[in-house]
Each structure stands twice: as C-alpha cells, then as structure tokens.
Design an enzyme around this catalytic site. Structure first.
Site, PDB file in Angstrom:
ATOM      1  N   ARG A  18       9.137  -4.592  21.707  1.00 51.87           N
ATOM      2  CA  ARG A  18       8.095  -4.223  22.657  1.00 51.87           C
ATOM      3  C   ARG A  18       7.677  -2.778  22.443  1.00 51.87           C
ATOM      4  O   ARG A  18       8.435  -1.963  21.926  1.00 51.87           O
ATOM      5  CB  ARG A  18       8.593  -4.418  24.102  1.00 51.87           C
ATOM      6  N   CYS A  19       6.466  -2.484  22.883  1.00 44.55           N
ATOM      7  CA  CYS A  19       5.848  -1.171  22.765  1.00 44.55           C
ATOM      8  C   CYS A  19       6.839  -0.102  23.228  1.00 44.55           C
ATOM      9  O   CYS A  19       7.455  -0.277  24.282  1.00 44.55           O
ATOM     10  CB  CYS A  19       4.576  -1.145  23.612  1.00 44.55           C
ATOM     11  N   PRO A  20       7.033   0.949  22.461  1.00 45.72           N
ATOM     12  CA  PRO A  20       6.286   1.398  21.289  1.00 45.72           C
ATOM     13  C   PRO A  20       6.930   1.020  19.953  1.00 45.72           C
ATOM     14  O   PRO A  20       6.487   1.481  18.907  1.00 45.72           O
ATOM     15  CB  PRO A  20       6.284   2.916  21.455  1.00 45.72           C
ATOM     16  N   ASP A  45       4.179  -8.947  20.711  1.00 44.59           N
ATOM     17  CA  ASP A  45       3.938  -8.045  21.841  1.00 44.59           C
ATOM     18  C   ASP A  45       2.438  -7.959  22.089  1.00 44.59           C
ATOM     19  O   ASP A  45       1.690  -7.540  21.201  1.00 44.59           O
ATOM     20  CB  ASP A  45       4.508  -6.663  21.528  1.00 44.59           C
TER      21      ASP A  45
END
Length: 81
Positions: A18-20, A45
């Site tokens: 997931r981000c980042p 994502d």
C-alpha cells in the site's frame, strides 16, 4: 494488435503493498535501469492509479501503457522521455 505489456525489460510486482510502498519500489528499481528500458509494474493498490502516472510526470519517465479497469493493475513505464 500487440500486447504492450508482453516483453518488458523488467517486472515489478507490488501486489499487497500500500501507498507509499509501490512508488518507493518503482523509484528504487528505475534508478538501476538504463534510459529506454521498460518496467512492467503490477499493483493492486487503488492509489497507484494516481501515483504511478504522477511519478512518471514528475521524474520525467514515459508511461507507455496502463490497464486499470480490473485487478491487478498494470503499468508500463519507460525510463526517460
């Protein structure tokens, strides 16, 4: 019509991240590539639909193709413009 994702120079699977993290991994991978080489990014994502194109614009790489209609998402990046 040929598949733009068929023969990348490198492939990076970021599924489950997931981000980042996906963009951080893309940046690290691209750093070790030669200009003109291609990278297939596989992701799930939803933030990558915004982050990968933004990364390409900001870092002056070419987003050759993207497939974001179904999971997993696929992006084909070419290092440089």
């Amino acid at each position: 019509m040929s598949d733009p994702f068929a023969n990348p120079d490198q492939t990076l699977d970021t599924q489950g991240l997931r981000c980042p993290e996906p963009v951080m991994m893309v940046r690290k991978t691209v750093r070790h590539m030669q200009d003109g080489e291609t990278l297939l990014i596989i992701a799930d994502d939803p933030a990558t639909t915004r982050d990968i194109p933004g990364f390409c614009r900001f870092m002056e790489h070419t987003l050759v193709a993207q497939a974001v209609d179904a999971l997993p998402y696929q992006y084909l990046l070419k290092k440089g413009l």
